[in-house]
Design an enzyme around this catalytic site. Structure first.
Site, PDB file in Angstrom:
ATOM      1  N   CYS A  24       0.841  -1.204   0.000  1.00  0.00           N
ATOM      2  CA  CYS A  24       0.000   0.000   0.000  1.00  0.00           C
ATOM      3  C   CYS A  24       0.873   1.250   0.000  1.00  0.00           C
ATOM      4  O   CYS A  24       0.537   2.249  -0.653  1.00  0.00           O
ATOM      5  CB  CYS A  24      -0.947  -0.013   1.197  1.00  0.00           C
ATOM      6  N   HIS A  46      -6.538  -3.395  -1.219  1.00  0.00           N
ATOM      7  CA  HIS A  46      -5.805  -4.136  -0.193  1.00  0.00           C
ATOM      8  C   HIS A  46      -6.608  -5.323   0.329  1.00  0.00           C
ATOM      9  O   HIS A  46      -7.609  -5.156   1.015  1.00  0.00           O
ATOM     10  CB  HIS A  46      -5.447  -3.225   0.987  1.00  0.00           C
ATOM     11  N   THR A  74       5.047 -13.382   2.643  1.00  0.00           N
ATOM     12  CA  THR A  74       5.589 -12.418   3.603  1.00  0.00           C
ATOM     13  C   THR A  74       4.814 -11.105   3.586  1.00  0.00           C
ATOM     14  O   THR A  74       4.810 -10.391   4.585  1.00  0.00           O
ATOM     15  CB  THR A  74       7.068 -12.127   3.317  1.00  0.00           C
ATOM     16  N   HIS A  98      -0.660 -10.447  -4.270  1.00  0.00           N
ATOM     17  CA  HIS A  98       0.203 -10.065  -5.387  1.00  0.00           C
ATOM     18  C   HIS A  98       0.529 -11.289  -6.210  1.00  0.00           C
ATOM     19  O   HIS A  98       0.530 -12.410  -5.708  1.00  0.00           O
ATOM     20  CB  HIS A  98       1.486  -9.399  -4.878  1.00  0.00           C
ATOM     21  N   HIS A 138       3.430 -12.920  -8.501  1.00  0.00           N
ATOM     22  CA  HIS A 138       4.816 -12.901  -8.975  1.00  0.00           C
ATOM     23  C   HIS A 138       4.822 -13.251 -10.458  1.00  0.00           C
ATOM     24  O   HIS A 138       4.180 -14.218 -10.875  1.00  0.00           O
ATOM     25  CB  HIS A 138       5.648 -13.946  -8.231  1.00  0.00           C
TER      26      HIS A 138
HETATM   27  P1  AMP Z   1       5.601 -13.169  -0.920  1.00  0.00           P
HETATM   28  O1  AMP Z   1       6.651 -14.028  -0.278  1.00  0.00           O
HETATM   29  O2  AMP Z   1       4.792 -13.898  -1.933  1.00  0.00           O
HETATM   30  O3  AMP Z   1       4.760 -12.434   0.106  1.00  0.00           O
HETATM   31  O4  AMP Z   1       6.404 -12.093  -1.760  1.00  0.00           O
HETATM   32  C1  AMP Z   1       6.722 -10.825  -1.321  1.00  0.00           C
HETATM   33  C2  AMP Z   1       7.759 -10.293  -2.276  1.00  0.00           C
HETATM   34  O5  AMP Z   1       7.846  -8.896  -2.088  1.00  0.00           O
HETATM   35  C3  AMP Z   1       9.154 -10.870  -2.055  1.00  0.00           C
HETATM   36  O6  AMP Z   1       9.602 -11.516  -3.249  1.00  0.00           O
HETATM   37  C4  AMP Z   1       9.995  -9.637  -1.724  1.00  0.00           C
HETATM   38  O7  AMP Z   1      11.278  -9.701  -2.303  1.00  0.00           O
HETATM   39  C5  AMP Z   1       9.169  -8.521  -2.323  1.00  0.00           C
HETATM   40  N1  AMP Z   1       9.340  -7.224  -1.698  1.00  0.00           N
HETATM   41  C6  AMP Z   1       9.319  -6.922  -0.376  1.00  0.00           C
HETATM   42  N2  AMP Z   1       9.497  -5.609  -0.181  1.00  0.00           N
HETATM   43  C7  AMP Z   1       9.615  -5.054  -1.423  1.00  0.00           C
HETATM   44  C8  AMP Z   1       9.812  -3.718  -1.898  1.00  0.00           C
HETATM   45  N3  AMP Z   1       9.925  -2.665  -1.060  1.00  0.00           N
HETATM   46  N4  AMP Z   1       9.894  -3.526  -3.229  1.00  0.00           N
HETATM   47  C9  AMP Z   1       9.798  -4.555  -4.084  1.00  0.00           C
HETATM   48  N5  AMP Z   1       9.594  -5.834  -3.691  1.00  0.00           N
HETATM   49  C10 AMP Z   1       9.515  -6.077  -2.383  1.00  0.00           C
HETATM   50 ZN    ZN Z   2      -1.839  -3.290   1.205  1.00  0.00          ZN
END
Ligand code: AMP
Ligand code: ZN
Length: 110
Positions: A7, A46, A94, A99, A101
């Site tokens: 967000c 969100h 995390t 989202h 990928h």
């Molecule tokens: P997930 O494990 O599916 O929740 O993926 C979260 C992803 O967000 C991970 O691959 C992180 O590397 C990525 N991530 C976390 N913080 C940032 C950020 N500030 N900008 C870009 N990617 C991020």
């Molecule tokens: Zn959010």
């Protein structure tokens, strides 16, 4: 919602390397790429889990996948790509903002 990192990226409070943005989604580079090309496609709404889908969000996700298919070649993913949606702790989710990928730019070894 306030301490959600995605967000904050959407609001422009945290920098990101944006590749595409419209009123519904944003696509930016993952900060820790796990493939030669690793993008994150994030609906601006969100919510964290597919269990939170209602009719409106389902339509939003449908459009999101359609946009991914349209734009993938312009991101260097013309030879193919992998989409991953992590859900919950066992998947290693995390960021609790849904989202997708987008990974590719190489033959994926897994
Ligand atoms: P997930 O494990 O599916 O929740 O993926 C979260 C992803 O967000 C991970 O691959 C992180 O590397 C990525 N991530 C976390 N913080 C940032 C950020 N500030 N900008 C870009 N990617 C991020
Ligand atoms: Zn959010």
């Amino acid at each position: 919602m306030n301490d959600c990192i995605f967000c904050k990226i959407i609001a422009g409070e945290i920098p990101s390397r944006k590749k595409y943005e419209d009123d519904e989604i944003v696509i930016f580079e993952d900060i820790e790429p796990k493939a030669k090309i690793h993008l994150l496609c994030v609906p601006k709404d969100h919510f964290a889990y597919l269990t939170e889908l209602d009719e409106r969000r389902s339509a939003l996700l449908g459009k999101t996948f359609s946009k991914i298919a349209s734009f993938a070649p312009s991101f260097g993913l013309e030879k193919g790509y992998r989409l991953i949606v992590n859900q919950g702790d066992d998947a290693g989710q995390t960021v609790k903002h849904l989202h997708i990928h987008m990974m590719g730019g190489q033959e994926l070894p897994f």
